[in-house]
Structures are given as C-alpha cells and as structure tokens.
Design an enzyme around this catalytic site. Structure first.
Site, PDB file in Angstrom:
ATOM      1  N   HIS A  16      11.231   0.187   0.521  1.00 21.79           N
ATOM      2  CA  HIS A  16      10.966  -1.226   0.257  1.00 21.79           C
ATOM      3  C   HIS A  16      12.252  -1.981  -0.075  1.00 21.79           C
ATOM      4  CE1 HIS A  16       6.532  -0.934   0.191  1.00 21.79           C
ATOM      5  NE2 HIS A  16       6.753   0.286  -0.274  1.00 21.79           N
TER       6      HIS A  16
ATOM      7  N   LEU B 151       0.819  -1.201   0.000  1.00 23.06           N
ATOM      8  CA  LEU B 151       0.000   0.000   0.000  1.00 23.06           C
ATOM      9  C   LEU B 151       0.860   1.261   0.000  1.00 23.06           C
ATOM     10  CD1 LEU B 151      -2.855  -0.965   2.517  1.00 23.06           C
ATOM     11  CD2 LEU B 151      -2.848  -1.132   0.019  1.00 23.06           C
TER      12      LEU B 151
ATOM     13  N   TYR C  38      23.207  -0.565   7.678  1.00 21.27           N
ATOM     14  CA  TYR C  38      22.327   0.590   7.779  1.00 21.27           C
ATOM     15  C   TYR C  38      22.673   1.464   8.979  1.00 21.27           C
ATOM     16  CZ  TYR C  38      19.441  -1.366   4.067  1.00 21.27           C
ATOM     17  OH  TYR C  38      18.994  -1.844   2.850  1.00 21.27           O
TER      18      TYR C  38
END
Length: 319
Positions: A216, A205, A262
């Site tokens: 993503h 969504l 990250y």
C-alpha cells in the site's frame, strides 16, 4: 655565693611542721602536673597505633577494638560514626576481593583485579537500528510520516489513520518498520490480494488466501531521506516475502514519476492501473517472488510433491 629562692627563704622562717606540710603539697602538685602532661600527649603518641590497627582491619579483616575508636575523642564514650563507616567499607572491600580470588582458578589468582568505575559502565539503551513488524501502537507515527510525505507532494494519503490501524490489526505480518533508537524512520504497509490485477477493493481489503502481496505505501521520514533507507527497507521486505509460503508476487501502484525508482529495485510495469484517486492515475508494477530461495524453503512442491506448482499466467507486458 649561692642565692636562695624565695620559697627557700620563706622556709627558713617557718616552723618545721609547716615545712613538712608544704613539701607534701608540692609533691602532690608536681604529680598532678605530670599526669596532665601525659594525658595531653597520649592521643598524639598513639595516633600511629590507631592508623596501624585500621590498616590491619581493612587488609586482614581483623575487628577494630572499641577503645581504639574512642582515642580521638576520649571525653565521648561513643565511637565516631565516620570511623565505623570506614571500617565497615574496608571489610566489604576485603570480602569482595577474597571471594573473587577464590572463584578464579589457581593460575589466574595472581592477576590484578580489574577496576571498574561506575562512570564508565554502559547504560541500558535502545537498539541503534531495528527492523520489525509494526503494531497498532505505531499507527500514529506511521500516519504522521505518511501525511507529511504524500500530502505535500500529491495532496492525498494512500491510507488514513483508521485504515492504518485496520491493516496493522488485521495483518501486521505484512508490515515492516525501521526504527533507530526507538524512533520510526521508514515503514511499509501491505496486505494480501487474490487477483492478478489490483482493483478499488484492494485499497481496503485483506484476502488471507491471496497470493499477491499488495504494497500500500512506502514512506521515509523527511529527516532520513536521500540516505538510501527506502530501497534498503524495500529489499528487506521482498526478502521477507520469500519466506511466506503462499506469496507469489509483490504488486503496487505508483505515479508515473516514481516508476524509475521502483524499476531500480527490480519491479516491472504491468500497465495502467484501474484504480484512480480523484484526478490521480497510477501505473501498476509487480515483483516476482520466486527463485531458488523460495523453491528451497517454502515451495508447495516440497510440501505437496504430487501437486503441480501454479504461477500467475505471463502477460505481454511481462516480456
């Protein structure tokens, strides 16, 4: 003692009328021979004049006489084509040189004209490096890089080809691709999410009113890995998110072995993610999109001075 020539000896025995006739024939024959010799020598003696006229026509733009073009082939009434082409080319060069000199200022008229060779002219090429948002035409290239990067490592793709096309058509402004000479080498695909933590619905969504930029996937082509392109692209993507007025955080989920990667880019761990894909579990991480640059350009406090600035509540893991 002088000897007479055979012709003179014959004349001694011929009548006077015959002698006069033979003499006139000899004079005519001599004139004819002299004329043939002059015709044979004429092209060679006038070759220098031809070259001089050609130089003057090229240098001063003077028209070349028609009979000059016919001197090298007196028997042919048509001028030679190669000579006409040379004269026309000389006139064009002369006109171009004069037009460029007239266009220059008087102080620069004495400078030599630059010689540009067609072999060294720069050809039109694609940009060496370009970073831009992705579109639906890039979906196949995106999926090929993603499939090679993730299926070989974990056996699953974050986004399938239909989902890639879905997000690139729905929210292409939250994607970014790095192209080198027209070839996609790295990319990021994201969307907006309106909750503090990710849920399974966040995988498919896009919430236009959300304040969290859900990343993503980040992937780099195998040929360009270990070159720092992933961290550079992520840094540019985070700086780009600072220019969007409603984005407060960037969130993502990753496997445990990617957490140090990250962390180096400034992400912090929120905790275990509620989303699972088969047997795979993930850690949820976030990056705060805030600071002076955001407050200066895109803050809601500037757009609506009376409205309070609301940020997501801090959690224990954030400290």
């Amino acid at each position: 003692m002088l000897m007479n020539t055979p012709e003179e000896e014959i004349d001694d025995y011929m009548p006077r009328g015959n002698k006069t006739q033979i003499a006139s024939v000899r004079v005519q024959k001599k004139k004819k021979n002299d004329g043939l010799q002059q015709e044979q020598l004429r092209p060679s003696t006038q070759r220098g004049d031809i070259q001089m006229q050609m130089r003057e026509s090229v240098t001063h733009g003077r028209p070349l006489k028609t009979q000059t073009a016919r001197l090298l082939c007196p028997s042919d009434s048509r001028p030679r084509p190669f000579l006409e082409r040379r004269v026309a080319a000389g006139r064009r060069v002369f006109k171009c040189a004069m037009s460029s000199l007239m266009a220059q200022p008087s102080g620069e008229a004495t400078q030599a004209l630059p010689s540009v060779s067609p072999g060294i002219q720069r050809r039109h090429t694609l940009p060496a490096s370009e970073v831009r948002p992705l579109n639906a035409q890039d979906a196949v290239s995106v999926f090929e890089i993603e499939r090679e990067a993730f299926i070989s490592a974990s056996g699953e793709c974050p986004l399938h080809l239909d989902e890639v096309r879905h997000f690139l058509n729905l929210c292409p402004e939250f994607s970014m691709g790095w192209f080198e000479e027209g070839r996609l080498v790295a990319f990021i695909i994201g969307s907006l999410w309106d909750r503090d933590r990710l849920a399974t619905e966040a995988l498919t969504l896009h919430k236009p009113r959300g304040s969290n930029a859900h990343i993503h996937v980040l992937a780099v082509h195998r040929t360009f890995r270990q070159q720092g392109k992933g961290p550079i692209l992520m840094w540019r993507y985070l700086q780009y998110l600072r220019c969007l007025p409603n984005v407060r955080r960037a969130v993502l989920m990753c496997e445990d072995h990617l957490v140090p990667f990250y962390r180096k880019m400034g992400f912090k761990v929120l905790g275990r993610c509620a989303v699972t894909v088969g047997a795979l579990t993930f850690k949820e991480m976030y990056y705060p999109i805030s600071g002076h640059a955001y407050m200066r350009r895109n803050s809601e406090a500037i757009r609506f001075p009376n409205a309070p600035l609301t940020l997501p509540p801090a959690r224990a893991n954030d400290r």
